[in-house]
Design a protein around this motif. Structure first.
Motif, PDB file in Angstrom:
ATOM      1  N   PHE A   1       0.901  -1.202  -0.026  1.00 64.16           N
ATOM      2  CA  PHE A   1       0.051  -0.076  -0.044  1.00 64.16           C
ATOM      3  C   PHE A   1       0.778   1.120  -0.094  1.00 64.16           C
ATOM      4  O   PHE A   1       1.655   1.131   0.900  1.00 64.16           O
ATOM      5  CB  PHE A   1      -0.910   0.039   1.243  1.00 64.16           C
ATOM      6  CG  PHE A   1      -1.815  -0.991   1.700  1.00 64.16           C
ATOM      7  CD1 PHE A   1      -3.320  -0.862   1.074  1.00 64.16           C
ATOM      8  CD2 PHE A   1      -1.693  -2.140   1.928  1.00 64.16           C
ATOM      9  CE1 PHE A   1      -4.132  -1.895   1.156  1.00 64.16           C
ATOM     10  CE2 PHE A   1      -2.528  -3.245   2.109  1.00 64.16           C
ATOM     11  CZ  PHE A   1      -3.724  -3.150   1.696  1.00 64.16           C
ATOM     12  N   GLU A   2       0.609   2.117  -0.877  1.00 63.11           N
ATOM     13  CA  GLU A   2       1.221   3.455  -0.729  1.00 63.11           C
ATOM     14  C   GLU A   2       0.280   4.557  -0.742  1.00 63.11           C
ATOM     15  O   GLU A   2      -0.620   4.569  -1.585  1.00 63.11           O
ATOM     16  CB  GLU A   2       2.309   3.617  -2.130  1.00 63.11           C
ATOM     17  CG  GLU A   2       3.095   4.826  -2.171  1.00 63.11           C
ATOM     18  CD  GLU A   2       4.037   4.627  -0.762  1.00 63.11           C
ATOM     19  OE1 GLU A   2       4.399   5.826  -0.295  1.00 63.11           O
ATOM     20  OE2 GLU A   2       4.504   3.574  -0.486  1.00 63.11           O
ATOM     21  N   LEU A   3       0.247   5.300   0.435  1.00 66.70           N
ATOM     22  CA  LEU A   3      -0.856   6.060   0.646  1.00 66.70           C
ATOM     23  C   LEU A   3      -0.471   7.661   0.561  1.00 66.70           C
ATOM     24  O   LEU A   3       0.780   8.136   1.056  1.00 66.70           O
ATOM     25  CB  LEU A   3      -1.126   5.946   2.024  1.00 66.70           C
ATOM     26  CG  LEU A   3      -1.689   4.485   2.348  1.00 66.70           C
ATOM     27  CD1 LEU A   3      -2.060   4.272   3.956  1.00 66.70           C
ATOM     28  CD2 LEU A   3      -2.854   4.118   1.556  1.00 66.70           C
ATOM     29  N   LYS A   4      -0.912   8.413   0.135  1.00 64.49           N
ATOM     30  CA  LYS A   4      -0.737   9.877   0.165  1.00 64.49           C
ATOM     31  C   LYS A   4      -1.758  10.792   0.627  1.00 64.49           C
ATOM     32  O   LYS A   4      -3.044   9.934   0.604  1.00 64.49           O
ATOM     33  CB  LYS A   4      -0.635  10.153  -1.474  1.00 64.49           C
ATOM     34  CG  LYS A   4       0.485   9.759  -2.091  1.00 64.49           C
ATOM     35  CD  LYS A   4       1.779  10.243  -1.777  1.00 64.49           C
ATOM     36  CE  LYS A   4       2.966   9.851  -2.259  1.00 64.49           C
ATOM     37  NZ  LYS A   4       4.233   9.585  -1.465  1.00 64.49           N
ATOM     38  N   ALA A   5      -1.609  11.886   0.834  1.00 63.48           N
ATOM     39  CA  ALA A   5      -2.443  13.028   1.487  1.00 63.48           C
ATOM     40  C   ALA A   5      -3.502  13.267   0.584  1.00 63.48           C
ATOM     41  O   ALA A   5      -3.294  13.287  -0.822  1.00 63.48           O
ATOM     42  CB  ALA A   5      -1.810  14.265   2.121  1.00 63.48           C
ATOM     43  N   SER A   6      -4.721  13.617   1.099  1.00 63.81           N
ATOM     44  CA  SER A   6      -6.019  13.893   0.103  1.00 63.81           C
ATOM     45  C   SER A   6      -5.688  15.194  -1.074  1.00 63.81           C
ATOM     46  O   SER A   6      -6.209  14.902  -1.855  1.00 63.81           O
ATOM     47  CB  SER A   6      -7.182  14.267   0.827  1.00 63.81           C
ATOM     48  OG  SER A   6      -6.866  15.202   1.994  1.00 63.81           O
ATOM     49  N   HIS A   7      -4.837  16.049  -0.616  1.00 68.47           N
ATOM     50  CA  HIS A   7      -4.492  17.046  -1.650  1.00 68.47           C
ATOM     51  C   HIS A   7      -3.468  16.537  -2.666  1.00 68.47           C
ATOM     52  O   HIS A   7      -3.100  17.424  -3.719  1.00 68.47           O
ATOM     53  CB  HIS A   7      -4.127  18.332  -0.725  1.00 68.47           C
ATOM     54  CG  HIS A   7      -2.752  18.016  -0.225  1.00 68.47           C
ATOM     55  ND1 HIS A   7      -2.601  17.672   1.224  1.00 68.47           N
ATOM     56  CD2 HIS A   7      -1.441  18.768  -0.534  1.00 68.47           C
ATOM     57  CE1 HIS A   7      -1.213  17.566   1.277  1.00 68.47           C
ATOM     58  NE2 HIS A   7      -0.414  18.057   0.404  1.00 68.47           N
ATOM     59  N   LYS A   8      -2.738  15.241  -2.631  1.00 65.76           N
ATOM     60  CA  LYS A   8      -2.017  15.017  -3.568  1.00 65.76           C
ATOM     61  C   LYS A   8      -2.654  14.056  -4.493  1.00 65.76           C
ATOM     62  O   LYS A   8      -3.416  13.320  -4.393  1.00 65.76           O
ATOM     63  CB  LYS A   8      -0.791  13.993  -2.893  1.00 65.76           C
ATOM     64  CG  LYS A   8      -0.093  14.720  -1.740  1.00 65.76           C
ATOM     65  CD  LYS A   8       1.211  15.484  -2.364  1.00 65.76           C
ATOM     66  CE  LYS A   8       1.933  15.773  -1.328  1.00 65.76           C
ATOM     67  NZ  LYS A   8       3.123  16.816  -1.581  1.00 65.76           N
ATOM     68  N   HIS A   9      -2.021  14.261  -5.901  1.00 68.46           N
ATOM     69  CA  HIS A   9      -2.519  13.469  -7.127  1.00 68.46           C
ATOM     70  C   HIS A   9      -2.006  12.029  -6.798  1.00 68.46           C
ATOM     71  O   HIS A   9      -0.884  11.602  -6.500  1.00 68.46           O
ATOM     72  CB  HIS A   9      -1.910  13.975  -8.361  1.00 68.46           C
ATOM     73  CG  HIS A   9      -2.612  15.219  -8.641  1.00 68.46           C
ATOM     74  ND1 HIS A   9      -3.799  15.393  -9.351  1.00 68.46           N
ATOM     75  CD2 HIS A   9      -2.119  16.464  -8.847  1.00 68.46           C
ATOM     76  CE1 HIS A   9      -4.089  16.512  -9.473  1.00 68.46           C
ATOM     77  NE2 HIS A   9      -3.126  17.167  -9.219  1.00 68.46           N
ATOM     78  N   LEU A  10      -2.909  11.228  -7.116  1.00 72.20           N
ATOM     79  CA  LEU A  10      -2.785   9.779  -7.113  1.00 72.20           C
ATOM     80  C   LEU A  10      -1.184   9.238  -7.753  1.00 72.20           C
ATOM     81  O   LEU A  10      -0.753   8.455  -7.379  1.00 72.20           O
ATOM     82  CB  LEU A  10      -3.944   8.945  -7.345  1.00 72.20           C
ATOM     83  CG  LEU A  10      -4.133   7.552  -6.797  1.00 72.20           C
ATOM     84  CD1 LEU A  10      -3.718   7.489  -5.384  1.00 72.20           C
ATOM     85  CD2 LEU A  10      -5.211   7.008  -7.312  1.00 72.20           C
ATOM     86  N   LYS A  11      -1.326   9.683  -8.909  1.00 70.35           N
ATOM     87  CA  LYS A  11      -0.053   9.351  -9.813  1.00 70.35           C
ATOM     88  C   LYS A  11       1.363   9.711  -9.263  1.00 70.35           C
ATOM     89  O   LYS A  11       2.086   9.111  -9.571  1.00 70.35           O
ATOM     90  CB  LYS A  11      -0.210  10.133 -11.277  1.00 70.35           C
ATOM     91  CG  LYS A  11       0.119  11.458 -11.198  1.00 70.35           C
ATOM     92  CD  LYS A  11      -0.010  11.980 -12.740  1.00 70.35           C
ATOM     93  CE  LYS A  11       0.239  13.662 -12.663  1.00 70.35           C
ATOM     94  NZ  LYS A  11       0.201  14.067 -14.111  1.00 70.35           N
ATOM     95  N   ASN A  12       1.222  10.554  -8.051  1.00 69.59           N
ATOM     96  CA  ASN A  12       2.555  10.776  -7.433  1.00 69.59           C
ATOM     97  C   ASN A  12       2.731   9.603  -6.608  1.00 69.59           C
ATOM     98  O   ASN A  12       4.053   9.388  -6.571  1.00 69.59           O
ATOM     99  CB  ASN A  12       2.320  11.933  -6.142  1.00 69.59           C
ATOM    100  CG  ASN A  12       2.181  13.391  -7.187  1.00 69.59           C
ATOM    101  OD1 ASN A  12       2.486  13.548  -8.372  1.00 69.59           O
ATOM    102  ND2 ASN A  12       1.834  14.208  -6.053  1.00 69.59           N
ATOM    103  N   ALA A  13       1.820   8.992  -6.037  1.00 72.95           N
ATOM    104  CA  ALA A  13       2.284   7.492  -5.349  1.00 72.95           C
ATOM    105  C   ALA A  13       2.889   6.657  -6.371  1.00 72.95           C
ATOM    106  O   ALA A  13       3.809   5.952  -5.842  1.00 72.95           O
ATOM    107  CB  ALA A  13       1.026   7.195  -4.692  1.00 72.95           C
ATOM    108  N   TYR A  14       2.530   6.545  -7.650  1.00 72.45           N
ATOM    109  CA  TYR A  14       3.322   5.576  -8.459  1.00 72.45           C
ATOM    110  C   TYR A  14       4.672   6.271  -9.085  1.00 72.45           C
ATOM    111  O   TYR A  14       5.389   5.787  -8.894  1.00 72.45           O
ATOM    112  CB  TYR A  14       2.259   5.640  -9.650  1.00 72.45           C
ATOM    113  CG  TYR A  14       2.757   4.516 -10.965  1.00 72.45           C
ATOM    114  CD1 TYR A  14       3.287   3.095 -10.543  1.00 72.45           C
ATOM    115  CD2 TYR A  14       3.500   5.208 -11.932  1.00 72.45           C
ATOM    116  CE1 TYR A  14       3.767   2.446 -11.533  1.00 72.45           C
ATOM    117  CE2 TYR A  14       4.127   4.556 -12.700  1.00 72.45           C
ATOM    118  CZ  TYR A  14       4.282   3.095 -12.649  1.00 72.45           C
ATOM    119  OH  TYR A  14       5.126   2.256 -13.314  1.00 72.45           O
ATOM    120  N   GLN A  15       4.490   7.463  -9.263  1.00 71.26           N
ATOM    121  CA  GLN A  15       5.736   8.025 -10.027  1.00 71.26           C
ATOM    122  C   GLN A  15       6.756   8.440  -9.180  1.00 71.26           C
ATOM    123  O   GLN A  15       8.152   8.122  -9.514  1.00 71.26           O
ATOM    124  CB  GLN A  15       5.391   9.399 -10.919  1.00 71.26           C
ATOM    125  CG  GLN A  15       4.396   9.067 -12.193  1.00 71.26           C
ATOM    126  CD  GLN A  15       4.040  10.284 -12.617  1.00 71.26           C
ATOM    127  OE1 GLN A  15       3.958  11.392 -11.959  1.00 71.26           O
ATOM    128  NE2 GLN A  15       3.664  10.382 -13.846  1.00 71.26           N
TER     129      GLN A  15
END
Length: 171
Positions: free
Chosen positions: A124-138
């Motif tokens: 699982f890679e989790l980001k803050a709600s204001h971050k774009h989901l693609k950031n978790a991947y990239q």
């Protein structure tokens, strides 16, 4: 991080949970069979591509590990089950937060790693709600593939989420 879960941070399979699960799922087999399984499952696959290593482990998870057993002076082939797909309650489940993993040169800390019988199947890679989901991947998943590839040898699912949207995929 509990010291008894693994010998060092480069180990991604939790042998302290794997061995008892193997014994529970395969009670008819002798201890030597479990030694062979532990060796085969945790061997170094760094010379392989991530996809090939992942596919090889997938076959072991799906079909079991073939081992040689000595019985009454004869050698026989047996299959050792790693996961009970028929009765999920027979498996050991564990979700580890902020697991430090050391690769050849770098150490990384995925947000959550989901284990079944000590085998890391979900990342699982989790980001803050204001971050774009693609950031978790990239920013994270691509980096993990380069720095801690051993986590992907066993991986069945990758879950990316920012709390608003989520994506589930595989290697």
């Amino acid at each position: 991080e509990k010291k008894h879960m693994r010998e060092n941070r480069s180990e991604i399979v939790l042998k302290a949970f794997l061995r008892p699960a193997l014994e529970k799922l395969n009670p008819q087999l002798p201890p030597a069979a479990f030694d062979q399984v532990m060796e085969e499952l945790t061997r170094d696959r760094s010379a392989m591509t991530l996809v090939n290593a992942n596919e090889q482990v997938w076959h072991l998870l799906r079909d079991g590990v073939s081992v040689e057993i000595e019985k009454d002076g004869e050698t026989t082939q047996e299959r050792v089950r790693l996961i009970d797909f028929e009765q999920p309650d027979n498996n050991h489940f564990l979700l580890v937060s902020q697991l430090w993993v050391t690769g050849e040169m770098h150490t990384r800390r995925p947000d959550l790693v989901g284990y079944i019988n000590g085998i890391p199947l979900v990342l699982f890679e989790l980001k803050a709600s204001h971050k774009h989901l693609k950031n978790a991947y990239q920013q994270n998943i691509r980096d993990y593939k380069d720095t801690i590839p051993q986590i992907f040898w066993y991986n069945a699912f990758i879950v990316l989420s920012n709390g608003i949207e989520a994506k589930v995929g595989t290697l």
